[in-house]
Design an enzyme around this catalytic site. Structure first.
Site, PDB file in Angstrom:
ATOM      1  N   LYS A   1       2.359   2.899  -6.465  1.00  0.00           N
ATOM      2  CA  LYS A   1       2.021   1.694  -7.410  1.00  0.00           C
ATOM      3  C   LYS A   1       3.197   1.196  -8.289  1.00  0.00           C
ATOM      4  O   LYS A   1       3.199   0.097  -8.617  1.00  0.00           O
ATOM      5  CB  LYS A   1       0.822   2.432  -8.109  1.00  0.00           C
TER       6      LYS A   1
ATOM      7  N   ASP B   1      -3.237  -3.101  -2.354  1.00  0.00           N
ATOM      8  CA  ASP B   1      -4.343  -1.976  -2.518  1.00  0.00           C
ATOM      9  C   ASP B   1      -4.404  -1.185  -3.713  1.00  0.00           C
ATOM     10  O   ASP B   1      -3.045  -1.316  -4.344  1.00  0.00           O
ATOM     11  CB  ASP B   1      -4.181  -1.017  -1.093  1.00  0.00           C
ATOM     12  N   ASN B   2      -5.300  -0.761  -4.305  1.00  0.00           N
ATOM     13  CA  ASN B   2      -5.285   0.185  -5.246  1.00  0.00           C
ATOM     14  C   ASN B   2      -4.909  -0.369  -6.516  1.00  0.00           C
ATOM     15  O   ASN B   2      -4.268   0.386  -7.530  1.00  0.00           O
ATOM     16  CB  ASN B   2      -4.208   1.415  -4.900  1.00  0.00           C
TER      17      ASN B   2
ATOM     18  N   GLU C   1     -11.390   4.450  -1.233  1.00  0.00           N
ATOM     19  CA  GLU C   1     -11.838   4.723   0.144  1.00  0.00           C
ATOM     20  C   GLU C   1     -12.578   6.007   0.032  1.00  0.00           C
ATOM     21  O   GLU C   1     -12.000   6.985  -0.323  1.00  0.00           O
ATOM     22  CB  GLU C   1     -10.488   4.961   1.146  1.00  0.00           C
TER      23      GLU C   1
ATOM     24  N   ASP D   1       0.883  -1.177  -0.064  1.00  0.00           N
ATOM     25  CA  ASP D   1       0.210  -0.136   0.013  1.00  0.00           C
ATOM     26  C   ASP D   1       0.943   1.225   0.177  1.00  0.00           C
ATOM     27  O   ASP D   1       0.629   2.176   0.436  1.00  0.00           O
ATOM     28  CB  ASP D   1      -1.029  -0.246   1.114  1.00  0.00           C
TER      29      ASP D   1
HETATM   30  C1  LIG Z   1      -3.640  10.194  -3.669  1.00  0.00           C
HETATM   31  C2  LIG Z   1      -4.679   9.555  -4.195  1.00  0.00           C
HETATM   32  C3  LIG Z   1      -5.659  10.158  -5.065  1.00  0.00           C
HETATM   33  C4  LIG Z   1      -6.793   9.344  -5.533  1.00  0.00           C
HETATM   34  C5  LIG Z   1      -7.903   9.888  -6.112  1.00  0.00           C
HETATM   35  O1  LIG Z   1      -8.222   9.299  -7.109  1.00  0.00           O
HETATM   36  N1  LIG Z   1      -8.745  10.916  -6.064  1.00  0.00           N
HETATM   37  C6  LIG Z   1      -9.782  11.338  -6.615  1.00  0.00           C
HETATM   38  C7  LIG Z   1     -11.033  11.261  -5.714  1.00  0.00           C
HETATM   39  N2  LIG Z   1     -10.735  12.232  -4.527  1.00  0.00           N
HETATM   40  C8  LIG Z   1     -11.871  12.439  -3.550  1.00  0.00           C
HETATM   41  C9  LIG Z   1      -9.517  11.759  -3.933  1.00  0.00           C
HETATM   42  C10 LIG Z   1      -8.215  11.610  -4.690  1.00  0.00           C
HETATM   43  S1  LIG Z   1      -6.406   7.754  -5.102  1.00  0.00           S
HETATM   44  C11 LIG Z   1      -5.065   8.052  -4.261  1.00  0.00           C
HETATM   45  C12 LIG Z   1      -4.357   7.156  -3.472  1.00  0.00           C
HETATM   46  C13 LIG Z   1      -5.152   6.184  -2.949  1.00  0.00           C
HETATM   47  C14 LIG Z   1      -4.454   5.014  -1.964  1.00  0.00           C
HETATM   48  O2  LIG Z   1      -5.297   4.189  -1.251  1.00  0.00           O
HETATM   49  C15 LIG Z   1      -2.992   5.063  -1.805  1.00  0.00           C
HETATM   50  N3  LIG Z   1      -2.491   3.928  -1.149  1.00  0.00           N
HETATM   51  C16 LIG Z   1      -1.091   4.096  -1.168  1.00  0.00           C
HETATM   52  N4  LIG Z   1      -0.223   4.855  -1.546  1.00  0.00           N
HETATM   53  C17 LIG Z   1      -0.997   5.915  -2.616  1.00  0.00           C
HETATM   54  O3  LIG Z   1      -0.222   6.772  -3.113  1.00  0.00           O
HETATM   55  C18 LIG Z   1      -2.314   6.027  -2.635  1.00  0.00           C
HETATM   56  C19 LIG Z   1      -2.778   7.025  -3.435  1.00  0.00           C
HETATM   57 MG   LIG Z   2      -3.868   2.509  -0.481  1.00  0.00          MG
END
Ligand SMILES: Cc1cc(C(=O)N2CCN(C)CC2)sc1-c1cc(O)c2nc[nH]c(=O)c2c1
Ligand SMILES: [Mg+2]
Length: 214
Positions: free
Chosen positions: A144, A169-170, A199, A141
């Protein structure tokens, strides 16, 4: 100077969660992210999938790549049997500082070792520094673009055994396509996708569980 999002999350935990109560720490972070500020914790939906895999594996050795603020660290640590060796790696020193305080608020500081550094540097040190033979459970996590090089590093360092479980995750959002291609096409892994959402949003995301076949 202006506080950071992790610092504001820590304040919310210290204000709203009961010391020594992991469930209340998890709830306080989820509430903060739903009602105050989105943050990249695994969250409650994917967190429940994480819980079920950890419970099923009942690991003696655990590695988490990407501590961030310690949300998934608390989720995992609260489920572990006494004596389990749990290590979590975090690249960003400011996150390490916040995570250690959130983990301590949950009363789980004796269950996990938070190590600052990059996974590429630290994975080869696991055996010598922490007396690890192999990991029973690994949660990816962190970033990527490190998923694929790091799984190859686990193989090269002999850190996987027949039955080791990796949960990533992701794999959809932000996405790890090369990692997915590798674990889904390699004869050395049995892989399964768990559909969910990013999330605290309705955007599609999911987790990939891969069992090393030896
Ligand atoms: C920083 C980020 C932005 C995201 C997104 O699509 N967004 C659109 C929708 N808005 C609301 C939020 C922002 S998803 C995400 C993300 C999520 C994880 O769970 C991560 N886990 C580990 N390491 C990561 O770099 C990591 C990045
Ligand atoms: Mg994550």
């Amino acid at each position: 100077t202006r506080s950071t999002r992790p610092q504001r999350m820590l304040k919310a935990v210290q204000k709203n969660a009961t010391k020594g109560n992991p469930e209340s720490v998890i709830s306080a972070i989820d509430y903060f992210c739903k009602h105050s500020e989105w943050a990249m914790n695994v969250g409650d939906e994917k967190g429940s999938i994480l819980d079920s895999v950890v419970t099923e594996v009942n690991p003696s050795t655990v590695l988490e790549l990407g501590t961030y603020c310690g949300y998934s660290t608390v989720r995992i640590a609260r489920l572990l049997s006494p004596g389990t060796k749990f290590i979590t790696l975090e690249f960003n020193p400011a996150n390490v500082t916040v995570a250690r305080q959130i983990i301590a608020h949950a009363g789980l500081q004796d269950k996990v070792t938070v190590v600052e550094g990059s996974s590429g540097d630290l994975i080869p040190q696991m055996k010598e520094r922490f007396g690890i033979t192999t990991f029973d459970f690994i949660f990816l996590d962190h970033w990527k673009d490190r998923y694929l090089p790091d799984i190859k590093l686990f193989e090269e360092c002999g850190l996987l055994r027949k039955g080791s479980v990796l949960l990533a995750d992701n794999v959809i959002c932000p996405g790890a396509p090369e990692y997915l291609e590798y674990v889904r096409n390699s004869p050395r892994y049995e892989s399964r996708y768990y559909p969910a959402h990013l999330e605290y949003t309705t955007l599609e995301d999911g987790m990939e569980k891969s069992v090393f076949l030896g």
